[in-house]
Design a protein around this motif. Sequence first.
Motif, PDB file in Angstrom:
ATOM      1  N   ILE A  93      -1.370  18.008  -4.632  1.00  0.00           N
ATOM      2  CA  ILE A  93      -2.264  16.848  -4.775  1.00  0.00           C
ATOM      3  C   ILE A  93      -2.293  16.348  -6.207  1.00  0.00           C
ATOM      4  N   THR A  94      -2.411  17.246  -7.166  1.00  0.00           N
ATOM      5  CA  THR A  94      -2.527  16.831  -8.569  1.00  0.00           C
ATOM      6  C   THR A  94      -1.199  16.372  -9.150  1.00  0.00           C
ATOM      7  N   SER A  95      -0.100  16.615  -8.441  1.00  0.00           N
ATOM      8  CA  SER A  95       1.203  16.151  -8.923  1.00  0.00           C
ATOM      9  C   SER A  95       1.389  14.654  -8.719  1.00  0.00           C
ATOM     10  N   LEU A  96       0.602  14.076  -7.825  1.00  0.00           N
ATOM     11  CA  LEU A  96       0.759  12.662  -7.498  1.00  0.00           C
ATOM     12  C   LEU A  96       0.050  11.798  -8.540  1.00  0.00           C
ATOM     13  N   PRO A  97       0.701  10.737  -8.994  1.00  0.00           N
ATOM     14  CA  PRO A  97       0.105   9.891 -10.043  1.00  0.00           C
ATOM     15  C   PRO A  97      -1.066   9.064  -9.546  1.00  0.00           C
ATOM     16  N   ASP A  98      -1.907   8.649 -10.466  1.00  0.00           N
ATOM     17  CA  ASP A  98      -3.008   7.709 -10.222  1.00  0.00           C
ATOM     18  C   ASP A  98      -4.149   8.289  -9.396  1.00  0.00           C
ATOM     19  N   ARG A  99      -4.136   9.569  -9.120  1.00  0.00           N
ATOM     20  CA  ARG A  99      -5.216  10.247  -8.376  1.00  0.00           C
ATOM     21  C   ARG A  99      -5.676   9.420  -7.169  1.00  0.00           C
ATOM     22  N   PRO A 100      -4.826   9.304  -6.146  1.00  0.00           N
ATOM     23  CA  PRO A 100      -5.218   8.562  -4.937  1.00  0.00           C
ATOM     24  C   PRO A 100      -6.396   9.235  -4.239  1.00  0.00           C
ATOM     25  N   LYS A 101      -7.085   8.467  -3.402  1.00  0.00           N
ATOM     26  CA  LYS A 101      -8.163   9.030  -2.599  1.00  0.00           C
ATOM     27  C   LYS A 101      -7.555   9.970  -1.573  1.00  0.00           C
ATOM     28  N   VAL A 102      -8.152  11.150  -1.425  1.00  0.00           N
ATOM     29  CA  VAL A 102      -7.596  12.178  -0.543  1.00  0.00           C
ATOM     30  C   VAL A 102      -8.390  12.251   0.757  1.00  0.00           C
ATOM     31  N   TYR A 103      -7.696  12.026   1.872  1.00  0.00           N
ATOM     32  CA  TYR A 103      -8.288  12.186   3.194  1.00  0.00           C
ATOM     33  C   TYR A 103      -7.684  13.433   3.847  1.00  0.00           C
ATOM     34  N   TYR A 104      -8.554  14.337   4.243  1.00  0.00           N
ATOM     35  CA  TYR A 104      -8.119  15.552   4.938  1.00  0.00           C
ATOM     36  C   TYR A 104      -8.333  15.357   6.429  1.00  0.00           C
ATOM     37  N   LEU A 105      -7.264  15.497   7.208  1.00  0.00           N
ATOM     38  CA  LEU A 105      -7.356  15.327   8.655  1.00  0.00           C
ATOM     39  C   LEU A 105      -7.957  16.580   9.262  1.00  0.00           C
ATOM     40  N   ASN A 153      -3.899   3.037  -2.168  1.00  0.00           N
ATOM     41  CA  ASN A 153      -3.142   4.237  -2.516  1.00  0.00           C
ATOM     42  C   ASN A 153      -3.930   5.455  -2.043  1.00  0.00           C
ATOM     43  N   ILE A 154      -3.462   6.115  -0.982  1.00  0.00           N
ATOM     44  CA  ILE A 154      -4.208   7.241  -0.417  1.00  0.00           C
ATOM     45  C   ILE A 154      -3.288   8.426  -0.148  1.00  0.00           C
ATOM     46  N   ILE A 155      -3.912   9.583  -0.004  1.00  0.00           N
ATOM     47  CA  ILE A 155      -3.225  10.801   0.423  1.00  0.00           C
ATOM     48  C   ILE A 155      -3.777  11.208   1.782  1.00  0.00           C
ATOM     49  N   LEU A 156      -2.883  11.521   2.704  1.00  0.00           N
ATOM     50  CA  LEU A 156      -3.268  12.119   3.976  1.00  0.00           C
ATOM     51  C   LEU A 156      -2.855  13.587   3.929  1.00  0.00           C
ATOM     52  N   LEU A 157      -3.843  14.454   3.870  1.00  0.00           N
ATOM     53  CA  LEU A 157      -3.605  15.891   3.755  1.00  0.00           C
ATOM     54  C   LEU A 157      -3.645  16.532   5.135  1.00  0.00           C
ATOM     55  N   ASN A 158      -2.526  17.137   5.527  1.00  0.00           N
ATOM     56  CA  ASN A 158      -2.401  17.734   6.851  1.00  0.00           C
ATOM     57  C   ASN A 158      -2.532  19.251   6.778  1.00  0.00           C
ATOM     58  N   GLY A 159      -3.582  19.754   7.372  1.00  0.00           N
ATOM     59  CA  GLY A 159      -3.770  21.194   7.421  1.00  0.00           C
ATOM     60  C   GLY A 159      -2.987  21.820   8.560  1.00  0.00           C
ATOM     61  N   HIS A 160      -2.976  23.137   8.577  1.00  0.00           N
ATOM     62  CA  HIS A 160      -2.340  23.873   9.674  1.00  0.00           C
ATOM     63  C   HIS A 160      -2.986  25.246   9.765  1.00  0.00           C
ATOM     64  N   TYR A 161      -2.531  26.033  10.722  1.00  0.00           N
ATOM     65  CA  TYR A 161      -3.094  27.357  10.961  1.00  0.00           C
ATOM     66  C   TYR A 161      -4.594  27.222  11.267  1.00  0.00           C
ATOM     67  N   GLU A 162      -5.444  27.986  10.560  1.00  0.00           N
ATOM     68  CA  GLU A 162      -6.887  27.895  10.794  1.00  0.00           C
ATOM     69  C   GLU A 162      -7.570  26.916   9.841  1.00  0.00           C
ATOM     70  N   GLY A 163      -6.770  26.141   9.123  1.00  0.00           N
ATOM     71  CA  GLY A 163      -7.328  25.175   8.188  1.00  0.00           C
ATOM     72  C   GLY A 163      -6.892  25.456   6.762  1.00  0.00           C
ATOM     73  N   ILE A 164      -7.618  24.899   5.804  1.00  0.00           N
ATOM     74  CA  ILE A 164      -7.267  25.065   4.396  1.00  0.00           C
ATOM     75  C   ILE A 164      -8.418  25.711   3.647  1.00  0.00           C
ATOM     76  N   ASP A 165      -8.093  26.324   2.526  1.00  0.00           N
ATOM     77  CA  ASP A 165      -9.090  26.968   1.664  1.00  0.00           C
ATOM     78  C   ASP A 165     -10.192  25.972   1.298  1.00  0.00           C
ATOM     79  N   GLN A 166     -11.438  26.375   1.454  1.00  0.00           N
ATOM     80  CA  GLN A 166     -12.576  25.483   1.246  1.00  0.00           C
ATOM     81  C   GLN A 166     -12.620  24.913  -0.167  1.00  0.00           C
ATOM     82  N   MET A 213       0.839  -1.194   0.000  1.00  0.00           N
ATOM     83  CA  MET A 213       0.000   0.000   0.000  1.00  0.00           C
ATOM     84  C   MET A 213       0.876   1.247   0.000  1.00  0.00           C
ATOM     85  N   LYS A 214       0.413   2.290  -0.693  1.00  0.00           N
ATOM     86  CA  LYS A 214       1.149   3.546  -0.708  1.00  0.00           C
ATOM     87  C   LYS A 214       0.342   4.624   0.015  1.00  0.00           C
TER      88      LYS A 214
END
Length: 247
Positions: free
Chosen positions: A71-83, A103-116, A1-2
């Motif tokens: 996110i779009t730079s990663l091949p195969d368009r993995p499923k994106v999970y935002y923490l 094959n998944i992405i774990l997206l880590n936000g910071h500050y007050e979060g990420i742009d909606q 798994m990646k």
Amino acid sequence: MKISVLTLFPEAFAWLKDYSMIGRAIEKGALDLDIVQIRDFADNKHKKVDDYSFGGGPGMVMAPQPLFDAITSLPDRPKVYYLSPQGRVLDQEKLFSMKEEKNIILLNGHYEGIDQRVIDELVDEEVSIGDYVLSGGEMASLVIIDGISRLLDGVLSSEESYMDESHMGGFLEFPQYTRPADFRGLKVPEVLLSGHHEKIEDYRLYQRMKKTLLKRPDIFEKISLNEKEEKVYRQIKNDLEKGGQSN
């Protein structure tokens, strides 16, 4: 798994290859861990990744451009999970379903979060590890990576099988004991020394269900009991009402 981890703090994950089950999963080739520095995708001179929130308010918000490009730079368009504290609360069932993605992405936000707009356009699901707020998603990602690693094929030996652990099958784990059988007058339950496997399994089921009822009664609202479990459940309730314990 990646698992691709998008973060502003890659150093938070640098030690994982040497850590317990995660390190074993990486060594065995069951887990490919890709740590991506979001700041590398910022298209401005100073690699700035945040900005003020439209409409005002305290704190900064992670801007869309670096996140979209990362996110779009990663091949195969993995499923994106935002923490996110707004996401579905993580449980064992969710870990199993995430593991099946391969094959998944774990997206880590910071500050007050990420742009909606990032959430609306690229995030498949928001996941939370509890009803509290952390400084960023990194700690939550570490929890998820560890939880998934031990589910991957070939990572745990048969002796370390996860099937009897807490939250597997719904109930909490039964009490564990090791040598000596008598430690300062504190004795291991006789049934565990008996060698009678059926009695041991019955004892462990009773203990798992009792512990769950005492510590996490809410779990019983989420699972359906089979005939044997129903019988044990009634026995536990009766024993607790009497102030004692069977088995």
